[in-house]
Design a protein around this motif. Structure first.
Motif, PDB file in Angstrom:
ATOM      1  N   GLU A   1       0.819  -1.216   0.000  1.00 34.72           N
ATOM      2  CA  GLU A   1       0.000   0.000   0.000  1.00 34.72           C
ATOM      3  C   GLU A   1       0.849   1.262   0.000  1.00 34.72           C
ATOM      4  O   GLU A   1       0.493   2.271  -0.635  1.00 34.72           O
ATOM      5  CB  GLU A   1      -0.928   0.002   1.212  1.00 34.72           C
ATOM      6  N   GLN A   2       1.990   1.236   0.666  1.00 36.34           N
ATOM      7  CA  GLN A   2       2.815   2.426   0.810  1.00 36.34           C
ATOM      8  C   GLN A   2       3.876   2.575  -0.288  1.00 36.34           C
ATOM      9  O   GLN A   2       4.601   3.570  -0.314  1.00 36.34           O
ATOM     10  CB  GLN A   2       3.496   2.394   2.179  1.00 36.34           C
ATOM     11  N   SER A   3       3.949   1.625  -1.204  1.00 34.50           N
ATOM     12  CA  SER A   3       4.989   1.659  -2.228  1.00 34.50           C
ATOM     13  C   SER A   3       4.721   2.752  -3.254  1.00 34.50           C
ATOM     14  O   SER A   3       3.741   2.711  -3.997  1.00 34.50           O
ATOM     15  CB  SER A   3       5.069   0.313  -2.940  1.00 34.50           C
ATOM     16  N   SER A   4       5.615   3.726  -3.346  1.00 33.11           N
ATOM     17  CA  SER A   4       5.463   4.779  -4.341  1.00 33.11           C
ATOM     18  C   SER A   4       5.680   4.225  -5.744  1.00 33.11           C
ATOM     19  O   SER A   4       5.046   4.688  -6.705  1.00 33.11           O
ATOM     20  CB  SER A   4       6.439   5.921  -4.059  1.00 33.11           C
ATOM     21  N   PHE A   5       6.545   3.224  -5.892  1.00 32.37           N
ATOM     22  CA  PHE A   5       6.765   2.631  -7.217  1.00 32.37           C
ATOM     23  C   PHE A   5       5.485   1.998  -7.745  1.00 32.37           C
ATOM     24  O   PHE A   5       5.107   2.217  -8.914  1.00 32.37           O
ATOM     25  CB  PHE A   5       7.873   1.581  -7.159  1.00 32.37           C
ATOM     26  N   LEU A   6       4.816   1.201  -6.916  1.00 32.71           N
ATOM     27  CA  LEU A   6       3.595   0.537  -7.378  1.00 32.71           C
ATOM     28  C   LEU A   6       2.530   1.548  -7.778  1.00 32.71           C
ATOM     29  O   LEU A   6       1.868   1.394  -8.813  1.00 32.71           O
ATOM     30  CB  LEU A   6       3.047  -0.385  -6.284  1.00 32.71           C
ATOM     31  N   LYS A   7       2.359   2.585  -6.984  1.00 32.90           N
ATOM     32  CA  LYS A   7       1.268   3.537  -7.210  1.00 32.90           C
ATOM     33  C   LYS A   7       1.577   4.580  -8.268  1.00 32.90           C
ATOM     34  O   LYS A   7       0.667   5.070  -8.950  1.00 32.90           O
ATOM     35  CB  LYS A   7       0.909   4.219  -5.877  1.00 32.90           C
ATOM     36  N   GLN A   8       2.845   4.944  -8.419  1.00 32.69           N
ATOM     37  CA  GLN A   8       3.203   6.023  -9.336  1.00 32.69           C
ATOM     38  C   GLN A   8       3.793   5.543 -10.650  1.00 32.69           C
ATOM     39  O   GLN A   8       3.828   6.292 -11.622  1.00 32.69           O
ATOM     40  CB  GLN A   8       4.189   6.969  -8.648  1.00 32.69           C
ATOM     41  N   GLU A   9       4.246   4.279 -10.688  1.00 33.10           N
ATOM     42  CA  GLU A   9       4.883   3.783 -11.901  1.00 33.10           C
ATOM     43  C   GLU A   9       4.316   2.459 -12.404  1.00 33.10           C
ATOM     44  O   GLU A   9       4.181   2.278 -13.616  1.00 33.10           O
ATOM     45  CB  GLU A   9       6.389   3.619 -11.662  1.00 33.10           C
ATOM     46  N   PHE A  10       3.995   1.534 -11.508  1.00 31.64           N
ATOM     47  CA  PHE A  10       3.639   0.196 -11.972  1.00 31.64           C
ATOM     48  C   PHE A  10       2.227   0.120 -12.537  1.00 31.64           C
ATOM     49  O   PHE A  10       2.013  -0.443 -13.616  1.00 31.64           O
ATOM     50  CB  PHE A  10       3.802  -0.818 -10.841  1.00 31.64           C
ATOM     51  N   ALA A  11       1.242   0.663 -11.822  1.00 31.36           N
ATOM     52  CA  ALA A  11      -0.145   0.475 -12.260  1.00 31.36           C
ATOM     53  C   ALA A  11      -1.049   1.528 -11.645  1.00 31.36           C
ATOM     54  O   ALA A  11      -0.685   2.217 -10.688  1.00 31.36           O
ATOM     55  CB  ALA A  11      -0.637  -0.916 -11.854  1.00 31.36           C
ATOM     56  N   ASN A  12      -2.241   1.659 -12.193  1.00 32.03           N
ATOM     57  CA  ASN A  12      -3.282   2.482 -11.579  1.00 32.03           C
ATOM     58  C   ASN A  12      -3.705   1.819 -10.279  1.00 32.03           C
ATOM     59  O   ASN A  12      -4.010   0.614 -10.246  1.00 32.03           O
ATOM     60  CB  ASN A  12      -4.471   2.602 -12.528  1.00 32.03           C
ATOM     61  N   PHE A  13      -3.745   2.618  -9.214  1.00 33.36           N
ATOM     62  CA  PHE A  13      -3.938   2.089  -7.861  1.00 33.36           C
ATOM     63  C   PHE A  13      -5.152   2.725  -7.201  1.00 33.36           C
ATOM     64  O   PHE A  13      -5.435   3.902  -7.399  1.00 33.36           O
ATOM     65  CB  PHE A  13      -2.693   2.384  -7.019  1.00 33.36           C
TER      66      PHE A  13
ATOM     67  N   ASP B   1     -24.823  -7.817  -0.111  1.00 31.74           N
ATOM     68  CA  ASP B   1     -24.585  -9.007   0.705  1.00 31.74           C
ATOM     69  C   ASP B   1     -23.398  -8.874   1.652  1.00 31.74           C
ATOM     70  O   ASP B   1     -23.317  -9.583   2.647  1.00 31.74           O
ATOM     71  CB  ASP B   1     -24.389 -10.231  -0.194  1.00 31.74           C
ATOM     72  N   ARG B   2     -22.452  -7.957   1.376  1.00 35.29           N
ATOM     73  CA  ARG B   2     -21.270  -7.836   2.219  1.00 35.29           C
ATOM     74  C   ARG B   2     -20.501  -6.574   1.850  1.00 35.29           C
ATOM     75  O   ARG B   2     -20.757  -5.954   0.814  1.00 35.29           O
ATOM     76  CB  ARG B   2     -20.353  -9.057   2.057  1.00 35.29           C
ATOM     77  N   SER B   3     -19.554  -6.201   2.724  1.00 36.94           N
ATOM     78  CA  SER B   3     -18.662  -5.066   2.463  1.00 36.94           C
ATOM     79  C   SER B   3     -17.239  -5.497   2.788  1.00 36.94           C
ATOM     80  O   SER B   3     -17.011  -6.348   3.655  1.00 36.94           O
ATOM     81  CB  SER B   3     -19.036  -3.857   3.326  1.00 36.94           C
ATOM     82  N   TYR B   4     -16.261  -4.906   2.087  1.00 30.91           N
ATOM     83  CA  TYR B   4     -14.865  -5.252   2.326  1.00 30.91           C
ATOM     84  C   TYR B   4     -13.978  -4.118   1.829  1.00 30.91           C
ATOM     85  O   TYR B   4     -14.364  -3.327   0.970  1.00 30.91           O
ATOM     86  CB  TYR B   4     -14.492  -6.562   1.621  1.00 30.91           C
ATOM     87  N   THR B   5     -12.767  -4.056   2.411  1.00 26.71           N
ATOM     88  CA  THR B   5     -11.797  -3.027   2.042  1.00 26.71           C
ATOM     89  C   THR B   5     -10.522  -3.693   1.549  1.00 26.71           C
ATOM     90  O   THR B   5     -10.018  -4.631   2.170  1.00 26.71           O
ATOM     91  CB  THR B   5     -11.472  -2.134   3.247  1.00 26.71           C
ATOM     92  N   GLY B   6     -10.014  -3.218   0.417  1.00 22.35           N
ATOM     93  CA  GLY B   6      -8.783  -3.770  -0.132  1.00 22.35           C
ATOM     94  C   GLY B   6      -8.046  -2.743  -0.957  1.00 22.35           C
ATOM     95  O   GLY B   6      -8.497  -1.601  -1.117  1.00 22.35           O
ATOM     96  N   ILE B   7      -6.888  -3.132  -1.456  1.00 18.18           N
ATOM     97  CA  ILE B   7      -6.127  -2.285  -2.372  1.00 18.18           C
ATOM     98  C   ILE B   7      -6.112  -2.956  -3.739  1.00 18.18           C
ATOM     99  O   ILE B   7      -6.002  -4.178  -3.841  1.00 18.18           O
ATOM    100  CB  ILE B   7      -4.706  -1.985  -1.852  1.00 18.18           C
ATOM    101  N   TYR B   8      -6.221  -2.135  -4.791  1.00 16.47           N
ATOM    102  CA  TYR B   8      -6.486  -2.611  -6.138  1.00 16.47           C
ATOM    103  C   TYR B   8      -5.472  -2.040  -7.116  1.00 16.47           C
ATOM    104  O   TYR B   8      -5.080  -0.879  -7.014  1.00 16.47           O
ATOM    105  CB  TYR B   8      -7.889  -2.183  -6.583  1.00 16.47           C
ATOM    106  N   PHE B   9      -5.116  -2.861  -8.101  1.00 17.51           N
ATOM    107  CA  PHE B   9      -4.246  -2.437  -9.189  1.00 17.51           C
ATOM    108  C   PHE B   9      -4.920  -2.806 -10.508  1.00 17.51           C
ATOM    109  O   PHE B   9      -5.272  -3.970 -10.722  1.00 17.51           O
ATOM    110  CB  PHE B   9      -2.870  -3.097  -9.076  1.00 17.51           C
ATOM    111  N   TYR B  10      -5.089  -1.816 -11.389  1.00 12.60           N
ATOM    112  CA  TYR B  10      -5.868  -1.990 -12.606  1.00 12.60           C
ATOM    113  C   TYR B  10      -4.981  -2.041 -13.848  1.00 12.60           C
ATOM    114  O   TYR B  10      -4.158  -1.155 -14.065  1.00 12.60           O
ATOM    115  CB  TYR B  10      -6.871  -0.838 -12.763  1.00 12.60           C
ATOM    116  N   GLY B  11      -5.186  -3.074 -14.674  1.00 14.78           N
ATOM    117  CA  GLY B  11      -4.525  -3.172 -15.962  1.00 14.78           C
ATOM    118  C   GLY B  11      -5.470  -2.764 -17.076  1.00 14.78           C
ATOM    119  O   GLY B  11      -6.394  -1.966 -16.868  1.00 14.78           O
TER     120      GLY B  11
END
Length: 250
Positions: free
Chosen positions: A24-36, A45-55
């Protein structure tokens, strides 16, 4: 309608809190690797929290085992079709409608076809078909994306993000490797034999190491100048290669 190809839609994996925080805290993943995006999804039916990377046509998500009270290694593989009415007919599978909250309403999101019973406590799989109503009603201010294809839905997801990389590395997920005990492997292989997905999924017998997802293969939109390795937590390693491929190991 003739059945369309069944592709990968997305996968998720549950990781320990230290690994989740590092991702979650990686600047490389969020700023260079993928849309975050970090999001809380509210369904009927339910709720949940997560972190997502979109191709381009596929995406993936991580859950924190402590926050979501899930076991480390809990994995799901969601396949998808790109046309209305293209869901296959699989005997004994259960079909239901999943909704997603927006503006205090539950909007029809996708139809889900799941094996009955599910594969195992820590391993799930299903096929999904987006509804035409979803992009017509969910975050229409995004302006892009229409229809029911995986690519159009991801265009909408990315269009409403506050920040996006100018030139992300990630194109799409191309393969998964799962480590499973013999009974779960047999059930997953039987399900895949019914689904016949156009994505590579490899299996390892359970031994040393975590249950569930062990590695993910990616196709990149651009090549790094040289082999690049990024670590997250104690055992999660992402390697980008000059041949425009990458592998993320867990």
């Amino acid at each position: 309608m003739a059945q369309s190809s069944i592709e990968l839609n997305h996968f998720y994996v549950t990781v320990d809190s230290a690994t989740y925080a590092a991702i979650e805290q990686s600047s490389f993943l969020k700023q260079e690797f993928a849309n975050f995006e970090k999001r809380t999804t509210v369904r009927a039916d339910r709720s949940y929290t997560g972190i997502y990377f979109y191709g381009t046509k596929t995406y993936f998500e991580f859950f924190d085992s402590a926050q979501e009270k899930r076991a480390v290694g809990e994995t799901a593989v969601a396949f998808g079709v790109d046309a209305v009415g293209a869901m296959p007919d699989i005997e004994g599978a259960h079909r239901d409608l999943i909704t997603r909250g927006w503006n205090d309403q539950q909007i029809p999101w996708f139809y889900r076809l799941s094996p009955v019973p599910q594969l195992a406590k820590g391993l799930e799989s299903w096929i999904m078909e987006y509804t035409p109503e979803f992009l017509a009603k969910w975050r229409p201010e995004g302006g892009v994306g229409q229809g029911v294809t995986r690519a159009e839905v991801l265009k909408r997801y990315k269009s409403v993000l506050a920040e996006t990389p100018a030139d992300a590395y990630l194109d799409d997920v191309t393969g998964l490797t799962l480590a499973l005990p013999a009974d779960e492997m047999e059930r997953m292989m039987h399900w895949m034999g019914q689904v016949k997905p156009a994505v590579t999924i490899r299996f390892l017998p359970m031994g040393q190491g975590p249950h569930g997802l062990r590695s993910v293969s990616f196709r990149l939109r651009k090549a790094p100048a040289e082999r690049m390795t990024v670590r997250f937590g104690a055992r999660s390693v992402l390697t980008l290669r000059p041949d425009k491929t990458a592998i993320w190991e867990f």
